[in-house]
Design a protein around this motif. Sequence first.
Motif, PDB file in Angstrom:
ATOM      1  N   ILE A  45       3.079   0.464  -8.951  1.00 37.56           N
ATOM      2  CA  ILE A  45       3.954  -0.296  -9.847  1.00 37.56           C
ATOM      3  C   ILE A  45       4.045   0.385 -11.207  1.00 37.56           C
ATOM      4  O   ILE A  45       5.122   0.499 -11.786  1.00 37.56           O
ATOM      5  CB  ILE A  45       3.451  -1.747  -9.995  1.00 37.56           C
ATOM      6  N   HIS A  46       2.925   0.870 -11.715  1.00 32.17           N
ATOM      7  CA  HIS A  46       2.905   1.548 -13.009  1.00 32.17           C
ATOM      8  C   HIS A  46       3.755   2.819 -12.957  1.00 32.17           C
ATOM      9  O   HIS A  46       4.565   3.085 -13.851  1.00 32.17           O
ATOM     10  CB  HIS A  46       1.466   1.857 -13.406  1.00 32.17           C
ATOM     11  N   VAL A  47       3.594   3.602 -11.912  1.00 31.17           N
ATOM     12  CA  VAL A  47       4.373   4.836 -11.757  1.00 31.17           C
ATOM     13  C   VAL A  47       5.861   4.497 -11.615  1.00 31.17           C
ATOM     14  O   VAL A  47       6.716   5.172 -12.196  1.00 31.17           O
ATOM     15  CB  VAL A  47       3.864   5.675 -10.569  1.00 31.17           C
ATOM     16  N   ALA A  48       6.174   3.449 -10.872  1.00 29.28           N
ATOM     17  CA  ALA A  48       7.579   3.048 -10.714  1.00 29.28           C
ATOM     18  C   ALA A  48       8.201   2.708 -12.063  1.00 29.28           C
ATOM     19  O   ALA A  48       9.358   3.061 -12.328  1.00 29.28           O
ATOM     20  CB  ALA A  48       7.685   1.870  -9.750  1.00 29.28           C
ATOM     21  N   ALA A  49       7.451   2.038 -12.926  1.00 25.16           N
ATOM     22  CA  ALA A  49       7.959   1.695 -14.257  1.00 25.16           C
ATOM     23  C   ALA A  49       8.208   2.955 -15.087  1.00 25.16           C
ATOM     24  O   ALA A  49       9.228   3.067 -15.785  1.00 25.16           O
ATOM     25  CB  ALA A  49       6.979   0.762 -14.969  1.00 25.16           C
ATOM     26  N   ILE A  50       7.302   3.913 -15.009  1.00 23.61           N
ATOM     27  CA  ILE A  50       7.482   5.186 -15.722  1.00 23.61           C
ATOM     28  C   ILE A  50       8.731   5.897 -15.205  1.00 23.61           C
ATOM     29  O   ILE A  50       9.536   6.419 -15.983  1.00 23.61           O
ATOM     30  CB  ILE A  50       6.230   6.080 -15.563  1.00 23.61           C
ATOM     31  N   GLN A  51       8.887   5.909 -13.899  1.00 17.63           N
ATOM     32  CA  GLN A  51      10.041   6.574 -13.300  1.00 17.63           C
ATOM     33  C   GLN A  51      11.350   5.932 -13.736  1.00 17.63           C
ATOM     34  O   GLN A  51      12.333   6.627 -14.013  1.00 17.63           O
ATOM     35  CB  GLN A  51       9.911   6.574 -11.771  1.00 17.63           C
ATOM     36  N   HIS A  57      12.668  10.032 -10.327  1.00 10.54           N
ATOM     37  CA  HIS A  57      11.862   9.336  -9.329  1.00 10.54           C
ATOM     38  C   HIS A  57      11.212  10.284  -8.333  1.00 10.54           C
ATOM     39  O   HIS A  57      11.787  11.314  -7.994  1.00 10.54           O
ATOM     40  CB  HIS A  57      12.741   8.323  -8.586  1.00 10.54           C
ATOM     41  N   SER A  58      10.038   9.889  -7.888  1.00  6.86           N
ATOM     42  CA  SER A  58       9.281  10.676  -6.913  1.00  6.86           C
ATOM     43  C   SER A  58       9.276   9.963  -5.566  1.00  6.86           C
ATOM     44  O   SER A  58       9.711   8.821  -5.447  1.00  6.86           O
ATOM     45  CB  SER A  58       7.834  10.834  -7.388  1.00  6.86           C
ATOM     46  N   GLU A  59       8.737  10.642  -4.584  1.00  6.68           N
ATOM     47  CA  GLU A  59       8.392  10.029  -3.308  1.00  6.68           C
ATOM     48  C   GLU A  59       6.935   9.600  -3.428  1.00  6.68           C
ATOM     49  O   GLU A  59       6.096  10.376  -3.897  1.00  6.68           O
ATOM     50  CB  GLU A  59       8.538  11.033  -2.164  1.00  6.68           C
ATOM     51  N   MET A  60       6.632   8.367  -3.060  1.00  6.18           N
ATOM     52  CA  MET A  60       5.257   7.894  -3.099  1.00  6.18           C
ATOM     53  C   MET A  60       4.884   7.349  -1.729  1.00  6.18           C
ATOM     54  O   MET A  60       5.707   6.734  -1.057  1.00  6.18           O
ATOM     55  CB  MET A  60       5.074   6.797  -4.150  1.00  6.18           C
ATOM     56  N   ASN A  65      -6.540   3.295   0.202  1.00  6.42           N
ATOM     57  CA  ASN A  65      -7.117   3.624  -1.099  1.00  6.42           C
ATOM     58  C   ASN A  65      -6.625   4.989  -1.585  1.00  6.42           C
ATOM     59  O   ASN A  65      -7.312   5.671  -2.339  1.00  6.42           O
ATOM     60  CB  ASN A  65      -8.647   3.596  -1.052  1.00  6.42           C
ATOM     61  N   LYS A  66      -5.419   5.358  -1.169  1.00  8.94           N
ATOM     62  CA  LYS A  66      -4.846   6.639  -1.571  1.00  8.94           C
ATOM     63  C   LYS A  66      -3.390   6.446  -1.965  1.00  8.94           C
ATOM     64  O   LYS A  66      -2.687   5.619  -1.380  1.00  8.94           O
ATOM     65  CB  LYS A  66      -4.928   7.657  -0.445  1.00  8.94           C
ATOM     66  N   LEU A  67      -2.963   7.213  -2.938  1.00 10.37           N
ATOM     67  CA  LEU A  67      -1.563   7.253  -3.339  1.00 10.37           C
ATOM     68  C   LEU A  67      -1.158   8.714  -3.433  1.00 10.37           C
ATOM     69  O   LEU A  67      -1.768   9.484  -4.173  1.00 10.37           O
ATOM     70  CB  LEU A  67      -1.357   6.580  -4.700  1.00 10.37           C
ATOM     71  N   SER A  68      -0.164   9.091  -2.653  1.00 13.01           N
ATOM     72  CA  SER A  68       0.379  10.447  -2.701  1.00 13.01           C
ATOM     73  C   SER A  68       1.720  10.413  -3.411  1.00 13.01           C
ATOM     74  O   SER A  68       2.560   9.548  -3.136  1.00 13.01           O
ATOM     75  CB  SER A  68       0.548  11.014  -1.297  1.00 13.01           C
ATOM     76  N   VAL A  69       1.899  11.365  -4.323  1.00 21.23           N
ATOM     77  CA  VAL A  69       3.124  11.468  -5.107  1.00 21.23           C
ATOM     78  C   VAL A  69       3.680  12.874  -4.922  1.00 21.23           C
ATOM     79  O   VAL A  69       2.943  13.855  -5.056  1.00 21.23           O
ATOM     80  CB  VAL A  69       2.833  11.231  -6.607  1.00 21.23           C
ATOM     81  N   ILE A  85       7.529  18.213 -14.067  1.00 16.51           N
ATOM     82  CA  ILE A  85       6.258  18.447 -14.757  1.00 16.51           C
ATOM     83  C   ILE A  85       5.989  17.314 -15.749  1.00 16.51           C
ATOM     84  O   ILE A  85       4.856  16.823 -15.856  1.00 16.51           O
ATOM     85  CB  ILE A  85       6.265  19.824 -15.467  1.00 16.51           C
ATOM     86  N   ALA A  86       7.027  16.877 -16.455  1.00 17.01           N
ATOM     87  CA  ALA A  86       6.872  15.769 -17.406  1.00 17.01           C
ATOM     88  C   ALA A  86       6.451  14.491 -16.691  1.00 17.01           C
ATOM     89  O   ALA A  86       5.577  13.754 -17.176  1.00 17.01           O
ATOM     90  CB  ALA A  86       8.171  15.564 -18.181  1.00 17.01           C
ATOM     91  N   LEU A  87       7.054  14.222 -15.529  1.00 19.44           N
ATOM     92  CA  LEU A  87       6.663  13.045 -14.764  1.00 19.44           C
ATOM     93  C   LEU A  87       5.225  13.174 -14.272  1.00 19.44           C
ATOM     94  O   LEU A  87       4.437  12.225 -14.366  1.00 19.44           O
ATOM     95  CB  LEU A  87       7.614  12.822 -13.588  1.00 19.44           C
ATOM     96  N   ALA A  88       4.844  14.335 -13.796  1.00 21.18           N
ATOM     97  CA  ALA A  88       3.462  14.549 -13.352  1.00 21.18           C
ATOM     98  C   ALA A  88       2.483  14.310 -14.497  1.00 21.18           C
ATOM     99  O   ALA A  88       1.441  13.681 -14.295  1.00 21.18           O
ATOM    100  CB  ALA A  88       3.300  15.970 -12.803  1.00 21.18           C
ATOM    101  N   ARG A  89       2.823  14.759 -15.690  1.00 19.53           N
ATOM    102  CA  ARG A  89       1.938  14.525 -16.852  1.00 19.53           C
ATOM    103  C   ARG A  89       1.792  13.037 -17.140  1.00 19.53           C
ATOM    104  O   ARG A  89       0.698  12.554 -17.421  1.00 19.53           O
ATOM    105  CB  ARG A  89       2.491  15.244 -18.084  1.00 19.53           C
TER     106      ARG A  89
END
Length: 101
Positions: A45-51, A57-60, A65-69, A85-89
């Motif tokens: 949810i946090h990553v979705a808000a950033i995106q 947007h990424s593929e998640m 207990n794992k999250l792949s991005v 790269i900015a999104l990864a940061r």
Amino acid sequence: MPPEPLTRQQTDEALAGLPGWTTDGDSVARTYSFAKHLPAAAMVIHVAAIQEEMNHHSEMSLGYNKLSVTVNTHSVGGQVTELDIALARRIEDVAPGHGGS
């Protein structure tokens, strides 16, 4: 104007400052591990808000207990750009708050 694709060398140099992130040349990716499922789901949810904020947007993929991005820039033919790269940061910045490692 779409962003410019990074060279493999530029991508590798950028990822040197992002431990755990890798590239196959066409995308950048990382898998985070968590103590349990709920922290992993909360990070989604946090990553979705950033995106949404970045309009990038990424593929998640969420497991117990794992999250792949995985992320690349579709507007330049699915190549790696500074946007990725900015999104990864940004993702890397929030991961510790969720217990991601």
